[in-house]
Write a protein that holds these residues in place. Sequence first.
Motif, PDB file in Angstrom:
ATOM      1  N   ASN A 129       0.831  -1.210   0.000  1.00  0.00           N
ATOM      2  CA  ASN A 129       0.000   0.000   0.000  1.00  0.00           C
ATOM      3  C   ASN A 129       0.870   1.266   0.000  1.00  0.00           C
ATOM      4  O   ASN A 129       2.103   1.185   0.063  1.00  0.00           O
ATOM      5  N   SER A 177       1.442   3.598   2.202  1.00  0.00           N
ATOM      6  CA  SER A 177       2.326   3.928   3.318  1.00  0.00           C
ATOM      7  C   SER A 177       3.585   3.057   3.302  1.00  0.00           C
ATOM      8  O   SER A 177       4.677   3.547   3.589  1.00  0.00           O
ATOM      9  N   VAL A 178       3.429   1.789   2.950  1.00  0.00           N
ATOM     10  CA  VAL A 178       4.622   0.943   2.837  1.00  0.00           C
ATOM     11  C   VAL A 178       5.525   1.474   1.719  1.00  0.00           C
ATOM     12  O   VAL A 178       6.740   1.591   1.883  1.00  0.00           O
TER      13      VAL A 178
HETATM   14  C1  NAG Z   1      -0.314  -0.984   4.769  1.00  0.00           C
HETATM   15  O1  NAG Z   1       0.223  -2.302   4.799  1.00  0.00           O
HETATM   16  C2  NAG Z   1       0.887  -2.598   6.009  1.00  0.00           C
HETATM   17  C3  NAG Z   1       1.566  -3.948   5.852  1.00  0.00           C
HETATM   18  O2  NAG Z   1       0.751  -4.884   5.244  1.00  0.00           O
HETATM   19  C4  NAG Z   1      -0.110  -2.551   7.175  1.00  0.00           C
HETATM   20  O3  NAG Z   1       0.538  -2.841   8.387  1.00  0.00           O
HETATM   21  C5  NAG Z   1      -0.730  -1.165   7.220  1.00  0.00           C
HETATM   22  O4  NAG Z   1      -1.753  -1.152   8.198  1.00  0.00           O
HETATM   23  C6  NAG Z   1      -1.332  -0.767   5.883  1.00  0.00           C
HETATM   24  N1  NAG Z   1      -1.697   0.638   5.923  1.00  0.00           N
HETATM   25  C7  NAG Z   1      -2.847   1.093   5.474  1.00  0.00           C
HETATM   26  C8  NAG Z   1      -3.058   2.551   5.578  1.00  0.00           C
HETATM   27  O5  NAG Z   1      -3.662   0.356   4.968  1.00  0.00           O
END
Ligand code: NAG
Length: 495
Positions: free
Chosen positions: A283, A285-286
């Motif tokens: 996603n 943020s990653v």
């Molecule tokens: C994005 O992916 C990470 C790892 O899978 C997860 O921990 C995080 O909650 C996700 N962030 C969003 C905003 O969905």
Amino acid sequence: MLQLGLVLCCLTFAASIPDPRQREALIQLESSMQTGGQMVLTDAEQELDAHFFKMKQEEMARAAFPPAVHFFRARDLIRRSPIFSLLQEMPKGGALHVHDFSMVDVDWLVMNATYRPHCYMCCTDNQSIRFIFSSRRPKPLPRCSPWTLLEELRAKMVNSTDLDSSIKQNLTLFTEQDPEEAYPSQDVVWDRFEQTFAAVWGLVTYAPVFRDYFYQGLTQFYLDNVMYLELRALLPEVYELDGSAHDRAWTLKTYRDVTEQFKNQHPDFFGARIIFTVNRGVNLSVMTEVVEEAMKLQRSFPDTLAGFDLVGREDSGRPLWYFREALSLPAERGIELPFFFHAGETDLEGTDVDQNLLDALLLNTSRIGHGFALVRHPVAKDLSRKRGVAVEVCPVSNQVLKLVKDLRNHPAAALMSENHPVVISSDDPALFGASGLSYDFYEAFVGLGGIKSNIASLKQLAINSFRYSSLNPKQKIEALVLWQRRWNKFVSEHV
Ligand SMILES: *[C@@H]1O[C@H](CO)[C@@H](O)[C@H](O)[C@H]1NC(C)=O
Ligand SMILES: *[C@@H]1O[C@H](CO)[C@@H](O)[C@H](O)[C@H]1NC(C)=O
Ligand SMILES: *[C@@H]1O[C@H](CO)[C@@H](O)[C@H](O)[C@H]1NC(C)=O
Ligand SMILES: *[C@@H]1O[C@H](CO)[C@@H](O)[C@H](O)[C@H]1NC(C)=O
Ligand SMILES: *[C@@H]1O[C@H](CO)[C@@H](O)[C@H](O)[C@H]1NC(C)=O
Ligand SMILES: *[C@@H]1O[C@H](CO)[C@@H](O)[C@H](O)[C@H]1NC(C)=O
Ligand SMILES: [Zn+2]
């Protein structure tokens, strides 16, 4: 060079048989436009070219024309081809689109990696396998059988040939079966692609194997007369026998050190650089975190890290536009992080995925991985040409992953007929049952190029591999000088 306008304005439209001289002029004009069409050849090169031409005519006259056949079936035909033997010996320059864990043929993985001590294997509930090296019995994996120590299992067997070959089959897409039956659709072949990748993972991310695997990969490309590599690498956490893990910087440093070691032992090898990759399934943020880390790594390892890219099936992953904020960070901060985006590895015309090509160019990509869909995007194609953003063409990969059946119909055939900036690469040779770069050069030269592509096209493709590489201008010249010396030797030895 003949000018198109000049030739056309001289055409006469009398109601008679067209003038053969005009016809000849048009034919010449067209050949001068293809990849290598402007190249001036030495006498020796022309002599070798005549030899190539003769071999190609014979190859085309044969009943089964390899580029028209699925690679799994064509491989034996190609191996027997005299053109292929010559291409293996030819100095091909650099391979600019190769992935980290598919560089080395699976024989090596099975016969070397899985024969090391402390190697455990389990079978998943859908008939794939997983590996781990561990000094003590590892914790069970969900949806996988209990771990078996391979050393013990093999010791109990009279003959482990069948076990070894079933492991091998799990680590590659290559099969002796009918490929159309084994892989009836893109979904099926990509599923197996991902399972294979997961099966290889535990083997190649074990530190001692990781180092030897990369060294072995460099060896296989080197023996195939490739002298430079740009490797797309996930830079995973690499683990040790006690379960401890190293960070990304360690992994990148290991690539650098192994490359140095290899160069010391093979002074005519030019080197390898790394394109850091992340799966396009993550996603935003990653992705933002990973781009931040890429910028940091770029600062710490400017000579080793060439840039950044996203990997994984384009059709099921997120499009580039979804990541635009993360991917614009380097430009916003005035930090140089070159992009080498996979884009247009799709036949989903007109979808968000198909938009990746234009978006890659908007994000200032340095090259385009695959660009299979490029000829359907005149604006993207024009930008790619004007900016010298080369397309990395990987014919065997596109055929195995079912974008095209008969490589004579590959869209890059059109790109080569007009000297569009292209380089030839092999993507995931081990997964496809190929190795090094020669199989893809064969398909490009014989299948995409047809009878008219010649030694000048091959020379141009090799030169392109430096010209469109991430090397700096001084390194490009050094590499070209080294290559030219080997090229001259190759030509003089074969006339
Ligand atoms: C994005 O992916 C990470 C790892 O899978 C997860 O921990 C995080 O909650 C996700 N962030 C969003 C905003 O969905
Ligand atoms: C695997 O290859 C490495 C490096 O070439 C070599 O040192 C080692 O002995 C091999 N191991 C096995 C089990 O074949
Ligand atoms: C097989 O199982 C794995 C999890 O163990 C899952 O990720 C994968 O999608 C499954 N593949 C198929 C083809 O069912
Ligand atoms: C092991 O088995 C394979 C086929 O199952 C056979 O071809 C091979 O000769 C056998 N090797 C030995 C040493 O018996
Ligand atoms: C993978 O290995 C398992 C266990 O050896 C075997 O049952 C299965 O048939 C293999 N899968 C493939 C695709 O060869
Ligand atoms: C791409 O290059 C243009 C022109 O140099 C620049 O304005 C823009 O910010 C760059 N965008 C990215 C994402 O690098
Ligand atoms: Zn790729």
